[in-house]
Design an enzyme around this catalytic site. Sequence first.
Site, PDB file in Angstrom:
ATOM      1  N   SER A 158      -2.440  -8.112   3.128  1.00  0.00           N
ATOM      2  CA  SER A 158      -3.017  -8.026   4.479  1.00  0.00           C
ATOM      3  C   SER A 158      -3.374  -9.422   4.974  1.00  0.00           C
ATOM      4  O   SER A 158      -3.352  -9.688   6.175  1.00  0.00           O
ATOM      5  CB  SER A 158      -4.263  -7.150   4.467  1.00  0.00           C
ATOM      6  OG  SER A 158      -3.940  -5.881   3.922  1.00  0.00           O
TER       7      SER A 158
ATOM      8  N   HIS B  41       0.842  -1.204   0.000  1.00  0.00           N
ATOM      9  CA  HIS B  41       0.000   0.000   0.000  1.00  0.00           C
ATOM     10  C   HIS B  41       0.881   1.260   0.000  1.00  0.00           C
ATOM     11  O   HIS B  41       0.608   2.229  -0.701  1.00  0.00           O
ATOM     12  CB  HIS B  41      -0.868   0.051   1.257  1.00  0.00           C
ATOM     13  CG  HIS B  41      -1.802  -1.100   1.423  1.00  0.00           C
ATOM     14  ND1 HIS B  41      -1.672  -2.029   2.423  1.00  0.00           N
ATOM     15  CD2 HIS B  41      -2.902  -1.472   0.707  1.00  0.00           C
ATOM     16  CE1 HIS B  41      -2.645  -2.920   2.332  1.00  0.00           C
ATOM     17  NE2 HIS B  41      -3.404  -2.617   1.298  1.00  0.00           N
TER      18      HIS B  41
ATOM     19  N   LYS C 140      -0.484  -6.459  -7.918  1.00  0.00           N
ATOM     20  CA  LYS C 140      -0.794  -7.634  -7.089  1.00  0.00           C
ATOM     21  C   LYS C 140      -2.188  -8.163  -7.434  1.00  0.00           C
ATOM     22  O   LYS C 140      -2.412  -9.361  -7.540  1.00  0.00           O
ATOM     23  CB  LYS C 140      -0.714  -7.226  -5.617  1.00  0.00           C
ATOM     24  CG  LYS C 140      -1.326  -8.187  -4.625  1.00  0.00           C
ATOM     25  CD  LYS C 140      -0.403  -9.333  -4.383  1.00  0.00           C
ATOM     26  CE  LYS C 140      -0.901 -10.386  -3.430  1.00  0.00           C
ATOM     27  NZ  LYS C 140      -2.150 -10.175  -2.761  1.00  0.00           N
TER      28      LYS C 140
HETATM   29  P1  AMP Z   1      -6.258  -3.976  -0.481  1.00  0.00           P
HETATM   30  O1  AMP Z   1      -6.112  -3.196   0.784  1.00  0.00           O
HETATM   31  O2  AMP Z   1      -5.798  -5.392  -0.376  1.00  0.00           O
HETATM   32  O3  AMP Z   1      -7.617  -3.815  -1.128  1.00  0.00           O
HETATM   33  O4  AMP Z   1      -5.238  -3.316  -1.507  1.00  0.00           O
HETATM   34  C1  AMP Z   1      -5.297  -1.951  -1.822  1.00  0.00           C
HETATM   35  C2  AMP Z   1      -4.400  -1.676  -3.000  1.00  0.00           C
HETATM   36  O5  AMP Z   1      -3.059  -2.058  -2.675  1.00  0.00           O
HETATM   37  C3  AMP Z   1      -4.797  -2.499  -4.232  1.00  0.00           C
HETATM   38  O6  AMP Z   1      -4.681  -1.665  -5.381  1.00  0.00           O
HETATM   39  C4  AMP Z   1      -3.776  -3.603  -4.232  1.00  0.00           C
HETATM   40  O7  AMP Z   1      -3.519  -4.125  -5.523  1.00  0.00           O
HETATM   41  C5  AMP Z   1      -2.554  -2.894  -3.685  1.00  0.00           C
HETATM   42  N1  AMP Z   1      -1.610  -3.875  -3.126  1.00  0.00           N
HETATM   43  C6  AMP Z   1      -1.877  -4.847  -2.225  1.00  0.00           C
HETATM   44  N2  AMP Z   1      -0.780  -5.600  -1.997  1.00  0.00           N
HETATM   45  C7  AMP Z   1       0.200  -5.106  -2.792  1.00  0.00           C
HETATM   46  C8  AMP Z   1       1.562  -5.454  -3.031  1.00  0.00           C
HETATM   47  N3  AMP Z   1       2.154  -6.456  -2.403  1.00  0.00           N
HETATM   48  N4  AMP Z   1       2.259  -4.708  -3.916  1.00  0.00           N
HETATM   49  C9  AMP Z   1       1.670  -3.671  -4.574  1.00  0.00           C
HETATM   50  N5  AMP Z   1       0.402  -3.289  -4.391  1.00  0.00           N
HETATM   51  C10 AMP Z   1      -0.336  -3.988  -3.522  1.00  0.00           C
END
Ligand code: AMP
Length: 292
Positions: A187, A38, A150
Site C-alpha cells: 500500500s 491482499h 511480505k
Molecule cells: P497490510 O494491509 O499491509 O497490513 O497487509 C495485510 C496483509 O497482506 C499482511 O498479512 C501482509 O503481509 C499481506 N501483504 C501485503 N503485501 C503483500 C504482498 N505483496 N504479497 C503478499 N502478501 C502481502
Amino acid sequence: MEIINRRKRMMSVARRLRREENRSIGFVPTMGALHQGHLSLIHEARALCDVVVVSVFVNPAQFGPSEDFNAYPRDLTRDSALLAEYNVDYVFAPTVEEIYPPGFSTYVAVDVLTDKLEGSSRPGHFRGVATVVAILLNIVRPNFAFFGQKDAQQSIVIKRMVGDLGFDIEIVVLPIVREESGLALSSRNAYLDERERQAATVLNRALMKARAAYNEGEHNASRLLEIVRSTVAKEPLARIDYVAINDAETLAEIDRVDDRAALLSLAVFIGKTRLIDNAVLGRAEKQVGANA
Ligand code: AMP
C-alpha cells in the site's frame, strides 16, 4: 457482502456462522488500500473456507509517533468494491474507538522475536500488531487466518503469539506478490513518484543478486549481505535502514546459510518512503511460508 463496523455485530455474526451453521471462517486482516497481495490471501481464504471475513483497519497502535498513520492511504469505497468482486462475505471495518474503547489498557507483547529487524527499527510496532491481531482474532474467531510473507517477521510473531496464548486458529502464510518489475506490492507504493517507483525495484534486484550468489555456492552471510548493500548503494534515491540474514523460523542471527532456511530481509528508504522486502534462502526454502 455485509460491511460491519461494530465489534458486537461482528462477534454475533461469527458466532452464528460457527455454532449454528457450522461453517468454517477464513480471516484476512488488512489495513486497506488493497492490492493483489491482499487479494492473493483472500483468494486462498475463499478456496479453503466456507466464509471469508476481511478486516480493514488502520491500526494506530502499530505506528510510531513520526510514522505515517495520518497519511496512510484510506479508501473504503474502493476496497469494498474490490472485496465484493472477490466474493468476500463480510468486511469488518471498525473505528479506532470500536477497537480501543476509552480505558483500553491491555497489550500483547511477544518477546525476543520482536527485538530485531522491524522491531528494532520501529519500537512498539509489534506490540501494536500483536495486540490488534489478538483482538481481531477474538472477535472473528476464525478457523484460518491468512498472512503474507511480505511481512515475514510479522507472520513469525503472530504464529508465536497464537501458539503461546493457545488460540485455536491455523495461521497460513502465503508468498510475496510482485509487480513485473519485481517490486513487492505494498500500500505504501502509492507514496512513490515515477522516479522513486523505478528506484524501488532495487530492493528485489539486490535480493535476487544475493540469491544468485547463494545458488553459486556463496553461503557466507556477511558476503551475501555485502552483495545486497552494494547493489542498493548504486541507487541514488535509496538509503538502507537495515539488511540482515536470520534463521527463517527463530530469527536467530546466523553467519552461514547452511541446512536451515534463512531469511534475507531489508528495509530501505526510497526518498521518504520506507519499504521492506525479503527472500528465503536455504534448503528448506520451499517449506517456509507453509504452515508449521
Ligand atoms: P497490510 O494491509 O499491509 O497490513 O497487509 C495485510 C496483509 O497482506 C499482511 O498479512 C501482509 O503481509 C499481506 N501483504 C501485503 N503485501 C503483500 C504482498 N505483496 N504479497 C503478499 N502478501 C502481502
